[in-house]
Every structure is written in structure tokens, then in C-alpha cells.
Design a protein around this motif. Sequence first.
Motif, PDB file in Angstrom:
ATOM      1  N   ASP A  98       7.409  -5.230   0.126  1.00  0.00           N
ATOM      2  CA  ASP A  98       8.420  -4.140   0.451  1.00  0.00           C
ATOM      3  C   ASP A  98       8.326  -3.975  -0.965  1.00  0.00           C
ATOM      4  OD1 ASP A  98      10.280  -5.352   2.703  1.00  0.00           O
ATOM      5  OD2 ASP A  98      10.970  -7.532   1.758  1.00  0.00           O
ATOM      6  N   ASP A  99       7.619  -4.309  -2.324  1.00  0.00           N
ATOM      7  CA  ASP A  99       7.618  -3.700  -3.246  1.00  0.00           C
ATOM      8  C   ASP A  99       6.651  -2.753  -3.446  1.00  0.00           C
ATOM      9  OD1 ASP A  99       5.981  -6.030  -2.700  1.00  0.00           O
ATOM     10  OD2 ASP A  99       5.955  -6.775  -5.023  1.00  0.00           O
ATOM     11  N   SER A 100       6.001  -2.043  -2.231  1.00  0.00           N
ATOM     12  CA  SER A 100       4.481  -2.082  -2.012  1.00  0.00           C
ATOM     13  C   SER A 100       5.317  -0.538  -2.481  1.00  0.00           C
ATOM     14  CB  SER A 100       3.823  -1.914  -0.939  1.00  0.00           C
ATOM     15  OG  SER A 100       2.662  -2.725  -1.715  1.00  0.00           O
ATOM     16  N   ILE A 104       5.446   9.035  -0.527  1.00  0.00           N
ATOM     17  CA  ILE A 104       6.450   8.809   0.959  1.00  0.00           C
ATOM     18  C   ILE A 104       7.632   7.794   0.520  1.00  0.00           C
ATOM     19  CG2 ILE A 104       6.333   8.987   3.131  1.00  0.00           C
ATOM     20  CD1 ILE A 104       4.571  11.222   1.502  1.00  0.00           C
ATOM     21  N   GLY A 105       7.274   6.965  -0.165  1.00  0.00           N
ATOM     22  CA  GLY A 105       8.187   5.727   0.096  1.00  0.00           C
ATOM     23  C   GLY A 105       7.692   4.728  -0.234  1.00  0.00           C
ATOM     24  N   SER A 106       8.503   3.755  -0.237  1.00  0.00           N
ATOM     25  CA  SER A 106       7.780   2.117  -0.021  1.00  0.00           C
ATOM     26  C   SER A 106       8.231   0.908   0.669  1.00  0.00           C
ATOM     27  CB  SER A 106       8.570   1.367  -1.161  1.00  0.00           C
ATOM     28  OG  SER A 106      10.155   1.356  -1.541  1.00  0.00           O
ATOM     29  N   GLY A 107       8.146   0.005   0.848  1.00  0.00           N
ATOM     30  CA  GLY A 107       8.124  -1.261   2.147  1.00  0.00           C
ATOM     31  C   GLY A 107       7.492  -0.638   3.091  1.00  0.00           C
ATOM     32  N   ALA A 108       8.254   0.251   4.325  1.00  0.00           N
ATOM     33  CA  ALA A 108       7.710   1.001   5.761  1.00  0.00           C
ATOM     34  C   ALA A 108       8.477   2.116   5.446  1.00  0.00           C
ATOM     35  CB  ALA A 108       8.327  -0.310   6.470  1.00  0.00           C
ATOM     36  N   VAL A 109       7.329   3.209   6.260  1.00  0.00           N
ATOM     37  CA  VAL A 109       7.537   4.323   6.838  1.00  0.00           C
ATOM     38  C   VAL A 109       7.433   4.685   7.905  1.00  0.00           C
ATOM     39  CG1 VAL A 109       8.137   5.100   4.339  1.00  0.00           C
ATOM     40  CG2 VAL A 109       5.380   5.655   5.680  1.00  0.00           C
ATOM     41  N   LYS A 110       7.945   5.642   8.420  1.00  0.00           N
ATOM     42  CA  LYS A 110       8.009   6.923   9.463  1.00  0.00           C
ATOM     43  C   LYS A 110       7.544   7.716   9.802  1.00  0.00           C
ATOM     44  CE  LYS A 110      12.678   6.584  11.475  1.00  0.00           C
ATOM     45  NZ  LYS A 110      12.797   7.268  12.115  1.00  0.00           N
ATOM     46  N   LEU A 111       7.424   8.598  10.299  1.00  0.00           N
ATOM     47  CA  LEU A 111       6.812  10.191  10.141  1.00  0.00           C
ATOM     48  C   LEU A 111       6.069  10.661  10.750  1.00  0.00           C
ATOM     49  CD1 LEU A 111       4.347   9.817   6.672  1.00  0.00           C
ATOM     50  CD2 LEU A 111       6.645  10.344   7.238  1.00  0.00           C
ATOM     51  N   ASN A 112       6.284  12.039  11.310  1.00  0.00           N
ATOM     52  CA  ASN A 112       5.863  13.152  12.504  1.00  0.00           C
ATOM     53  C   ASN A 112       4.563  13.643  12.029  1.00  0.00           C
ATOM     54  OD1 ASN A 112       5.485  13.407  14.926  1.00  0.00           O
ATOM     55  ND2 ASN A 112       7.699  14.336  15.320  1.00  0.00           N
ATOM     56  N   VAL A 137      -4.141   6.675   3.379  1.00  0.00           N
ATOM     57  CA  VAL A 137      -2.721   6.289   3.020  1.00  0.00           C
ATOM     58  C   VAL A 137      -3.623   5.172   1.732  1.00  0.00           C
ATOM     59  CG1 VAL A 137      -1.162   4.166   3.520  1.00  0.00           C
ATOM     60  CG2 VAL A 137      -1.840   5.582   5.000  1.00  0.00           C
ATOM     61  N   SER A 138      -2.668   5.188   0.908  1.00  0.00           N
ATOM     62  CA  SER A 138      -2.980   4.274  -0.562  1.00  0.00           C
ATOM     63  C   SER A 138      -1.244   3.044  -0.517  1.00  0.00           C
ATOM     64  CB  SER A 138      -2.859   5.781  -1.805  1.00  0.00           C
ATOM     65  OG  SER A 138      -4.437   6.165  -1.551  1.00  0.00           O
ATOM     66  N   ILE A 139      -1.894   2.790  -0.854  1.00  0.00           N
ATOM     67  CA  ILE A 139      -0.628   1.818  -1.182  1.00  0.00           C
ATOM     68  C   ILE A 139      -1.074   1.285  -2.354  1.00  0.00           C
ATOM     69  CG2 ILE A 139       0.512  -0.601  -0.636  1.00  0.00           C
ATOM     70  CD1 ILE A 139       0.554   1.291   1.460  1.00  0.00           C
ATOM     71  N   ASN A 140       0.531   0.838  -3.144  1.00  0.00           N
ATOM     72  CA  ASN A 140       0.485   0.611  -5.097  1.00  0.00           C
ATOM     73  C   ASN A 140       0.968  -0.904  -5.244  1.00  0.00           C
ATOM     74  OD1 ASN A 140      -0.176   1.043  -7.651  1.00  0.00           O
ATOM     75  ND2 ASN A 140       0.895   2.476  -7.982  1.00  0.00           N
ATOM     76  N   ASN A 141       0.796  -1.326  -5.427  1.00  0.00           N
ATOM     77  CA  ASN A 141       1.048  -2.720  -5.424  1.00  0.00           C
ATOM     78  C   ASN A 141       1.187  -2.954  -7.196  1.00  0.00           C
ATOM     79  OD1 ASN A 141       2.384  -5.518  -5.725  1.00  0.00           O
ATOM     80  ND2 ASN A 141       3.513  -5.192  -3.480  1.00  0.00           N
ATOM     81  N   SER A 142       2.092  -3.523  -7.681  1.00  0.00           N
ATOM     82  CA  SER A 142       1.750  -3.980  -9.157  1.00  0.00           C
ATOM     83  C   SER A 142       1.539  -5.479  -9.635  1.00  0.00           C
ATOM     84  CB  SER A 142       3.693  -4.087  -9.856  1.00  0.00           C
ATOM     85  OG  SER A 142       4.234  -5.274  -9.323  1.00  0.00           O
ATOM     86  N   LYS A 143       1.676  -5.495  -8.254  1.00  0.00           N
ATOM     87  CA  LYS A 143       0.719  -7.324  -8.525  1.00  0.00           C
ATOM     88  C   LYS A 143      -0.464  -7.580  -8.203  1.00  0.00           C
ATOM     89  CE  LYS A 143       4.535  -9.392  -9.854  1.00  0.00           C
ATOM     90  NZ  LYS A 143       4.364  -9.863 -10.935  1.00  0.00           N
ATOM     91  N   ALA A 168       1.736   5.376  19.484  1.00  0.00           N
ATOM     92  CA  ALA A 168       2.013   5.971  18.462  1.00  0.00           C
ATOM     93  C   ALA A 168       0.878   4.602  17.596  1.00  0.00           C
ATOM     94  CB  ALA A 168       3.099   5.581  17.439  1.00  0.00           C
ATOM     95  N   VAL A 169       0.536   5.609  15.724  1.00  0.00           N
ATOM     96  CA  VAL A 169      -0.307   4.884  15.330  1.00  0.00           C
ATOM     97  C   VAL A 169       0.410   4.228  14.037  1.00  0.00           C
ATOM     98  CG1 VAL A 169      -2.359   5.265  13.016  1.00  0.00           C
ATOM     99  CG2 VAL A 169      -2.017   7.002  14.837  1.00  0.00           C
ATOM    100  N   VAL A 170       0.064   3.067  14.043  1.00  0.00           N
ATOM    101  CA  VAL A 170       0.809   1.810  13.522  1.00  0.00           C
ATOM    102  C   VAL A 170      -0.614   1.366  12.864  1.00  0.00           C
ATOM    103  CG1 VAL A 170       2.309   0.267  13.370  1.00  0.00           C
ATOM    104  CG2 VAL A 170       2.428   1.799  14.759  1.00  0.00           C
ATOM    105  N   ILE A 171      -0.237   1.399  11.244  1.00  0.00           N
ATOM    106  CA  ILE A 171      -1.372   1.443  10.088  1.00  0.00           C
ATOM    107  C   ILE A 171      -0.832  -0.198   9.779  1.00  0.00           C
ATOM    108  CG2 ILE A 171      -1.987   1.727   7.947  1.00  0.00           C
ATOM    109  CD1 ILE A 171      -1.955   4.560   8.636  1.00  0.00           C
ATOM    110  N   ASN A 172      -1.281  -1.511   9.726  1.00  0.00           N
ATOM    111  CA  ASN A 172      -1.026  -2.452   8.549  1.00  0.00           C
ATOM    112  C   ASN A 172      -1.604  -2.272   7.419  1.00  0.00           C
ATOM    113  OD1 ASN A 172      -0.746  -5.140   8.057  1.00  0.00           O
ATOM    114  ND2 ASN A 172      -1.280  -6.087  10.020  1.00  0.00           N
ATOM    115  N   ALA A 173      -0.457  -2.366   6.446  1.00  0.00           N
ATOM    116  CA  ALA A 173      -0.835  -1.778   5.353  1.00  0.00           C
ATOM    117  C   ALA A 173      -0.432  -2.922   4.361  1.00  0.00           C
ATOM    118  CB  ALA A 173      -0.345  -0.824   4.873  1.00  0.00           C
ATOM    119  N   TYR A 174      -0.167  -4.308   4.298  1.00  0.00           N
ATOM    120  CA  TYR A 174       0.384  -5.200   4.131  1.00  0.00           C
ATOM    121  C   TYR A 174      -0.997  -6.168   3.674  1.00  0.00           C
ATOM    122  CZ  TYR A 174       4.280  -6.896   6.854  1.00  0.00           C
ATOM    123  OH  TYR A 174       5.967  -6.588   7.451  1.00  0.00           O
ATOM    124  N   THR A 175      -0.500  -6.144   1.517  1.00  0.00           N
ATOM    125  CA  THR A 175      -1.619  -6.320   0.631  1.00  0.00           C
ATOM    126  C   THR A 175      -1.006  -8.194  -0.168  1.00  0.00           C
ATOM    127  OG1 THR A 175      -0.167  -5.309  -0.937  1.00  0.00           O
ATOM    128  CG2 THR A 175      -1.862  -4.631  -0.040  1.00  0.00           C
TER     129      THR A 175
END
Length: 468
Positions: free
Chosen positions: A262-264, A273-281, A289-295, A313-320
Motif C-alpha cells: 500500500d505504501d509503495s 503512475i500511482g501507489s499500491g496497485a494500478v491497472k493500465l492499457n 516497473v520500478s517500486i519505490n518504498n521508503s522501508k 492480462a499481464v499481472v506483476i506481483n510487485a510486493y516488496t
Amino acid sequence: MCKTYDLYFSVGFCIIVLLFLFGTNEANAQQNGPDPDSSYVNISSNFDSLYVLFIQDSTFIKAGKNDLLRVEPVEQQIILIPKYAPTISFDNIFEADSIYVVNVQFGLILDEVNPAYKRIESKDGDIGNITPSSLGIGFMDIRTYNRQQFANRHKIEEIDYMSTYLKVNTNTDSFYVQSSNNRNGILRIASGDSILYQPGNRLIRISHPYSKEWSTRKTIEEGKTTVIEHNFDLMEPSIETLSANIATKPHYGSNLFIVSDDDSEIIIDGEEIGSGAVKLNYRTGPVHVSINNSKTGKHAFTDKITNISSEKAVVINAYTKPLRSYSRMYGVFPGASQWYKRQKLKSALISGGFLVLGGITLQRNNLYNQELSEFNRIEKLYSAADTEERALKLGDQLEDQQEVTKRVDNQRIAFFSLTSLLYVFNLYDAFFDVPESGFQEKTDIEFYFQQNSISDQPFTSMTLKYVF
């Protein structure tokens, strides 16, 4: 006054010359309307546009999906140059007053821009060295129409099994089913409805956006209605239900889904693009994809978008953030759980301490076994002594060896206890210690996806709940 007319004449002449020069390069590839004496080709692919190279007269154009390209009504080769797929070609005999619709799906997506595409974009006029590849074609189909048929091509039913149907009964109001017609792709139908289906032994896939995909293989008999039944196990959308699910793309109207903590912050090709989760065409090609998380810092993920209608669809599991269950599982190995939780210093101390203490414990244990063997040897000699003098001498040796053996045994027990305590601490830390970033929590995917669908206008909403 004459000078003014001369100036206008010169400017006009230059414009005519420029138009003529430009037209010689692309005149055969772009027209306002079909000419009955000409032949035309329409390129439809999983790219929004690509370069089309006509070998006969060495002209090329960047064509979109709806563009009609004029070609000479002769047999010739056409080369297709997409941005993120290998260059391919096809040969065809073109006849006058005909329109050829070429549906090509590129299955091989490159990591970088096609070199030939890059050359054309950079205005490199040398196109003689562009050679097609035998790779990259996932599907190609060429259909021929006259002008009237082309105008009504979407109204023409392109299947010849008008009386063969598939009927599906489910526990949901509607669901998605993969059609046997490549043009239709994935259809949404209501429970109990029937759709035309190609006869034969078919793998039938049905899915719901809040459930996992279900598939079965059935023999579809021509001229009959085949009925299948399935009850979906409905649940909140998650990584598992989004990924291997044909319903995801048509239901959410997107082909790329990125789910993170949620805080990424989610960044695609350098743009936030956004935070948490996004959907795009997203466009066809690689996605970075880059994920920036303060922790947890920065993390990179890559994937490829094909935009082929039949693919999911392409689903990227970007949990850190780490999972609590994994932290506990890794606790079996000293230091592994701490390393997984990004506690590198603690991991080094625990794993290093365990190895050192464990090594000393093993060394003390081996030494104890050696001293104990020596004690047993002397004891046997003492028991077999046949003189008092020899018995006294062996008795003194036996007492000394007993002290040595006991001392080594105490050391062995002490180091074994320390090793055990460290291992117990490692297990306790793996089960109960929370890393600075916290453990991974399930992202409310539906919240973020609904949020992405809301307009940019701010508004306030309130929900009242009454109990009667």
C-alpha cells in the motif's frame, strides 16, 4: 507588385516540388479512398502501428490498424517492421479492385526496439539492408474483400457452424468464456446463455473476475448444443485470481496490472503512475516497473505485453515486504529468516555465531570421545593389574584422565548449550520479530482499481447503514 507575384510563384513552386518528392516515397501507401483500378492492403496486428516496406518500389510508411495502403496489383513482397518484435515478410498476388486484410499477431516480443525500426525512426534512408526474420509470427491470416465486402466485413459471420452451440450453467449471473473464434476472443455471457462454438475436441475455458479460471475439454458435436456446468468459488480479487484468469483483461478493461504494498510508489518507464496497485492499457512491448518504498528501498520488475486478444492480462506481483509465513519457514536455518527480513547484521551475527559455536561443539565432542576412549583403556589396564605397584600407578593415571575427560565433557555441554540457545533465539526471532518495514499485508486491489476508474474531479461520499 511584380516582385510580390514572383515571390508567391517561387514559394508555390517549391511547395509543389516538395510535395512531389514526398509523394514519390509514400504515394503508393496512403490514399483518401479506394481506387477501383488499384489494390489495397490493411495491416491489423497487436501493435498500434508499424512500418510497412514495399520491396517492389522500395517505399515505406508508418501505418495504423485502420489505414488502407495502396499496392501495385502484381505479385510482390511486403516487409513488416514493428517496434518491439522481429521484422517479418509475406508474399502475395494482389489484384485490382481488391482489399487485402492481413491479420498478424507477433508472438515474440523483444527486450529492446527493433534495430530496423530504430533506423527508420532516425531517418536513415538506407533501407536496402533490412532483412526479415523467420521468428516472431504467432499468427497470420490474409483475407480478400471487394469494396462492399470490406465496408461490411464486421457484419459478416466468419464461421460456418451456425447451428453448433455451447451452453454454460454457473452459479453467477455472468461470466467470461473463451470463444473458438479468433476474432471474438473472450466473450461475456449470462449463465444459461449459448454461444456459437466450433465443432471438435475443444479446451473450454470459463472464468469470473472474482474466481480462479476453470477449464474442461469437451467434444463439441456439429449441429448440437453442448451443455457444461460449473460453480465458481467466489472470493476477493487477489494476485492469484488476477493472473491465470481470462476474465481479468475484459472485466477491468486493462492488460497490465501491478500490485504492490500500500505504501509503495509504482513507476513505469520512469513515470510515476500511482501507489499500491494500478491497472493500465499498455502498448505492446517490454514494460519496466520500478517500486519505490521508503522501508524496503527500490526494486525492479520486468515483463512483456503482447496485446494478443486470446492471451491473458499481464499481472506483476510487485510486493516488496516480507511474508510472515516465509519468515517463520526460513527460521529452520539460522540467520536465513533475518536475511529475508533484510536484517543483514543480525543475520550475519546469528549465522556466524551458530557456525562458530557449532564448530567448537563438534570439536569438543570429538575430543571428549577421544579422552573417554583413553579413560576406558586405562580403566581396563587398571582392572587387569597383577601387582600392587602397577595398580597404584594405573590408578593415578585413571584419576588424571577422569579429570581431563570430565573437563572436556563440561566444555562440550557448555558450547552445545550456547549453540542451542542461539538456535532457540533464532527461532523466536523468526516467529515474533517484526522487521522495520513490517510484514506484507494484502493490498485491497478492488479499492485501487475503483480509484483508478474515478474521474479527476474531487468529490465527497458518505454511506449510511440502517438496521431494521
